[in-house]
Structure formats: structure tokens, C-alpha cells
Write a protein that holds these residues in place. Structure first.
Motif, PDB file in Angstrom:
ATOM      1  N   GLY A 288     -12.348  30.426   7.720  1.00 29.73           N
ATOM      2  CA  GLY A 288     -10.969  30.769   8.013  1.00 29.73           C
ATOM      3  C   GLY A 288     -10.510  30.049   9.263  1.00 29.73           C
ATOM      4  N   ALA A 289      -9.250  30.320   9.637  1.00 29.71           N
ATOM      5  CA  ALA A 289      -8.604  29.492  10.656  1.00 29.71           C
ATOM      6  C   ALA A 289      -8.490  30.176  12.008  1.00 29.71           C
ATOM      7  N   HIS A 290      -9.439  31.070  12.359  1.00 34.27           N
ATOM      8  CA  HIS A 290      -9.319  31.750  13.657  1.00 34.27           C
ATOM      9  C   HIS A 290     -10.314  31.205  14.690  1.00 34.27           C
ATOM     10  N   ASP A 291     -10.082  31.568  15.939  1.00 32.58           N
ATOM     11  CA  ASP A 291     -10.805  30.942  17.059  1.00 32.58           C
ATOM     12  C   ASP A 291     -12.325  31.078  16.999  1.00 32.58           C
ATOM     13  N   TYR A 292     -12.829  32.184  16.416  1.00 31.87           N
ATOM     14  CA  TYR A 292     -14.289  32.399  16.455  1.00 31.87           C
ATOM     15  C   TYR A 292     -15.050  31.364  15.632  1.00 31.87           C
ATOM     16  N   VAL A 293     -14.422  30.775  14.647  1.00 37.69           N
ATOM     17  CA  VAL A 293     -15.205  30.062  13.621  1.00 37.69           C
ATOM     18  C   VAL A 293     -14.764  28.618  13.359  1.00 37.69           C
ATOM     19  N   LEU A 294     -13.914  28.060  14.229  1.00 35.34           N
ATOM     20  CA  LEU A 294     -13.403  26.723  13.897  1.00 35.34           C
ATOM     21  C   LEU A 294     -14.300  25.573  14.371  1.00 35.34           C
ATOM     22  N   ALA A 295     -15.367  25.899  15.103  1.00 35.70           N
ATOM     23  CA  ALA A 295     -16.271  24.831  15.548  1.00 35.70           C
ATOM     24  C   ALA A 295     -16.957  24.205  14.343  1.00 35.70           C
ATOM     25  N   LYS A 296     -16.897  22.873  14.285  1.00 34.47           N
ATOM     26  CA  LYS A 296     -17.556  22.120  13.196  1.00 34.47           C
ATOM     27  C   LYS A 296     -17.285  22.744  11.836  1.00 34.47           C
ATOM     28  N   ALA A 297     -16.043  23.096  11.604  1.00 36.54           N
ATOM     29  CA  ALA A 297     -15.704  23.808  10.372  1.00 36.54           C
ATOM     30  C   ALA A 297     -15.409  22.842   9.233  1.00 36.54           C
TER      31      ALA A 297
END
Ligand SMILES: Cc1ncc(COP(=O)(O)O)c(C=O)c1O
Length: 423
Positions: free
Chosen positions: A140-149
Motif C-alpha cells: 500500500g501507499a503509506h509511510d510505513y511500507v514504501l521503502a523498496k516497494a
């Protein structure tokens, strides 16, 4: 061309002319007017055989009659109550019954919402801050998970505007590499709250876990008291009725679902162990809330979709997997005939072609695919009335509405496309 005119208009009023970045491709995307079964129709009166299928949401096919009927009859009775309904209980009971690790369910609206709150829940439960994710994994597009997404984010250098303080708590390790995960958790043992994983990566192209890999992930997380979140937004109710948890026989602590659960209606869910789920307000102190959660139309549609999947389990899952296998076998034959060396990954009803002779087992190997050739594949297929997601970093989906003729037409089109690419 109507789509071209619509795009010119759209660009003036919507950033990039679309409401989600992967929908755009050069020079402009086609605009849809309707969809039925395995077909999607455009503003230019063209009809394509669809393998995007709402990025996996349309497991039963577009406009599946019982799902549409359920939604229609709910429309007559109200579209939003913001008080509980009996159908929400029924849907949660159905989900808890079929998903092996689900003891409780909270309904939300989107996959992003589900993963965001599952991570908050894991942090609150463990009283730790750090999150481990996998390179190429999209949650998804939130701050917690956008690293190397993965997904659309795979094509951006980095997402601007993400809070550095939040991103600093997200650690990324390669997929299909248990030793890297073990080292990462060893290093940050006292601060790691959870590991979030797409059990099958579906947003960097398609990458399945190597044999025993997910068991290792479960073992490492368990041994270190770290919560394991299966992000089953793609695999849920698709890889098997009970998703990847059933398919691979693994029980995560929390799981997130969206897409196939509503067969095209906006609905998502967080499920998991009772003691963790009970931390959610109002039972506990982890605040998670939404005006549209448990929306009656979406719940009616999802109850019908899930009901169909439960009843038809023994027919639907083998059929979509067999259809996908046929297509993949045909694609491999066509590749040999065209003398092109490509990796073709598939599992269940999902597949993707990578223009690299190397095995694709993680983000790094997926990125070796020749992007220009993938773009040519997309263009050649669309000329032959086949629509696949317009990015190498997505997955093709087979639905219950795809039939043998569709499979033959698809294989033929891939064959012609490969011959053009080889020239
Ligand atoms: C695995 C996975 N998790 C989360 C998401 C985010 O879901 P949504 O687009 O509904 O917010 C996606 C979307 O493609 C996904 O594929």
C-alpha cells in the motif's frame, strides 16, 4: 480516438490524468466503459480479454451475477448506516472459518488501510517499533511500507514526502533469503515488532517462495517473538480459499485481505490471533476507525462472493489454476518457438513473463528483465485484444470467467508478440 480525448481532458483536472499511478502508460491509457466476464470494453468500442482483472480483485470475473444481485438488493435497503449489521457478523464468521489463522476480523476498505493498521497493532502488542519488509514487496501507499516497494512505487526513485522518522523504522531484506531475515532480526531483536510479507510477491512481477522459505520465515519470527503479518491482499481467497496460509500450511499472527474478498467492491479485512486483535478499539487501545468500514453494499457483495467461493471451492480453484497452467505452458512453447529466453513465473491463477534468461526469485533478479521488451509485449498484446497490466512489476490474473477459447487466443497472441519482439 475517444480515450485520447478523454486523457487530454483528464490531465487537466486529475494529476497525471488517473486516480492511481499504475493506470497510466505512455502515451495515454484506454478509458473503460464496461466489463463482463473476462472482457473489458473501452470508450473506443474495443473489447479486450482482461488479465489485469482489477489487479486480482475480479476472481469470479467481471459482473458475477450473484455478487451484482446481492449489491443491487442492498442498494434498495440503504447504502450506509454507520451502525453494526447482522451481515457484518456473517461475513466475519465466514472469513474466520476459511482463513486458518483468523480468530477475529476487522473489516476496513482498502489494502493500504489494512496493512497500516495491522502494523500499528503489531507495534502496540509487542511494544516495539521496527518493521521488517521485503524488497519488491508492496503493502500500500503509506509511510510505513514504501521503502523498496513494488507496484507503481517500483518505478519511482524514492517516494517524496514520506516521513524519514517513520521510514527509519522500516528495514528491508531480500525475499527468498532466510539468512538475511535472520541476521536482520538478530541485529534489531529488541526493537522489531513485526515482519510483513506478501507470501507470494505479486507486485514486482510474480515471484513465488522457494520450497520451505515461508516455514523458515515463520520459524525465525516465532523464535524471536516477532509478529508475522501475511499481506494476503493479492493471495487471499485466490491462491486457495484460505489464501496462502492454507496453500502453504502456515499460520501467521495477523493477515490482511482486500481484492478478491469483494470481487470488485471496495472492502478489506485484518484478521488474526484473538489476543492481538482484541487490542483494537473499542476492545483495546489501538485506534482504528473508518466511516465506510463494513459498508453495507460492499459487505453484501463480499458475502455473496465469499459464499460462491466457499460453495464452489472444489471446482473454482482447480479450474483457474488449470487454466493458468495451460496458458503458461503455451507461453513457454511460444517462447521456445521464437527462440527467446525468458523466465515465466506462475503459481495458482497468477503468472508473469520476465525478459531475462535468469531465474527470477527476488526483486534484484526481477529488475534484470528487459523493460523495453516488456513494453513491446504489452503493445503487441493490446494490438491483439489482450490487456495485461501495463508494467513488468505487476502480475497477470486468470479468473473463473476465463475459458479454453480465451486461453488459446492468449497463447496465440503471446506467440505472435514474441515473434515480433525477436525480430
Ligand atoms: C499485496 C498488496 N498489499 C496491499 C495493497 C494495497 O491495497 P489497496 O490498493 O487496496 O490500498 C496492494 C495493492 O495492490 C497489494 O497488492
Amino acid at each position: 480516438m475517444k480515450s485520447e480525448q478523454l486523457y487530454t481532458r483528464a490531465k487537466k483536472v486529475m494529476p497525471g490524468g488517473v486516480n492511481s499511478p499504475v493506470r497510466f502508460y505512455d502515451p495515454y491509457p484506454f478509458f473503460a466503459t464496461s466489463a463482463r466476464g473476462s472482457r473489458i470494453t473501452t470508450a473506443d468500442h474495443k473489447t479486450y480479454l482482461d488479465f489485469c482483472m482489477g489487479y486480482g480483485a475480479m476472481i469470479l470475473g467481471h459482473g458475477y451475477p450473484s455478487v451484482i444481485e446481492a449489491a443491487k438488493s442492498q442498494l434498495e435497503n440503504g447504502t450506509l448506516f454507520c451502525v453494526p449489521t447482522e451481515r457484518e457478523i456473517k461475513l466475519a464468521e465466514m472469513i474466520n472459518k476459511v482463513v486458518p489463522s483468523a480468530e477475529m476480523t476487522r473489516l476496513v476498505n482498502t489494502g493500504s488501510e489494512a496493512t497500516m493498521h495491522a502494523i500499528r497493532l503489531a507495534r502496540a502488542f509487542t511494544k516495539r517499533k521496527d518493521v521488517v519488509k521485503f524488497a519488491g514487496g508492496y503493502h500500500g501507499a503509506h509511510d510505513y511500507v514504501l521503502a523498496k516497494a513494488g507496484s507503481g512505487a517500483a518505478s519511482l526513485p524514492a517516494c517524496e514526502g514520506v516521513l524519514e522518522e517513520a521510514a527509519a523504522h522500516t528495514h528491508v531484506v531480500p525475499y527468498n533469503d532466510p539468512a538475511s531475515l535472520e541476521r536482520e532480526i538478530e541485529k534489531n531483536k529488541s526493537s522489531t515488532a513485526c515482519v510483513i510479507i506478501e507470501p507470494v510477491l505479486a507486485n514486482i512481477g510474480l515471484v513465488a517462495p522457494e520450497k520451505g522459505y515461508l516455514n523458515e520465515v515463520r520459524k525465525i519470527t516465532e523464535q524471536n517473538d516477532v509478529l508475522l503479518i501475511f499481506d494476503e491482499v493479492v493471495t487471499g481467497f485466490r491462491l486457495a480459499l484460505g489464501g496462502a496460509a492454507e496453500f502453504f500450511g502456515i499460520k501467521p499472527d495477523l493477515s490482511t485481505f482486500a481484492k478478491a474478498i469483494g470481487n470488485g467492491f471496495p472492502i478489506a479485512a485484518i484478521t488474526g490471533r484473538r489476543e492481538v486483535m482484541q487490542q483494537l478499539a473499542p476492545a483495546g487501545n489501538v485506534y482504528q476507525a473508518s466511516t465506510f468500514a463494513g459498508n453495507p453494499v460492499s459487505v453484501a457483495a463480499a458475502t455473496a462472493a465469499l459464499g460462491t467461493l466457499v460453495e464452489g471451492k472444489n471446482a473454482i480453484y482447480p479450474q483457474i489454476a488449470r487454466m493458468c497452467d495451460n496458458i503458461v505452458d503455451g507461453i513457454k512453447d511460444m517462447l521456445s518457438a521464437a527462440k527467446l529466453e525468458c523466465a515465466v513465473n506462475s503459481i495458482g491463477s497468477m503468472f508473469q513473463v520476465f525478459f531475462t534468461p535468469e531465474k527470477v526469485k527476488d526483486e534484484a533478479s526481477a529488475r534484470k528483465s528487459d523493460a523495453a521488451n516488456f513494453r513491446r509485449l504489452f503493445d503487441e498484446l493490446i494490438k491483439r485484444d489482450i490487456f495485461i497490466p501495463p508494467s513488468q512489476f505487476e502480475t497477470c490474473f486468470v479468473s473463473y470467467a476465463h475459458n479454453e477459447d480465451d486461453a488459446d487466443k492468449t497463447i496465440e497472441a503471446y506467440g505472435e508478440a514474441f515473434r515480433r519482439i525477436k525480430k
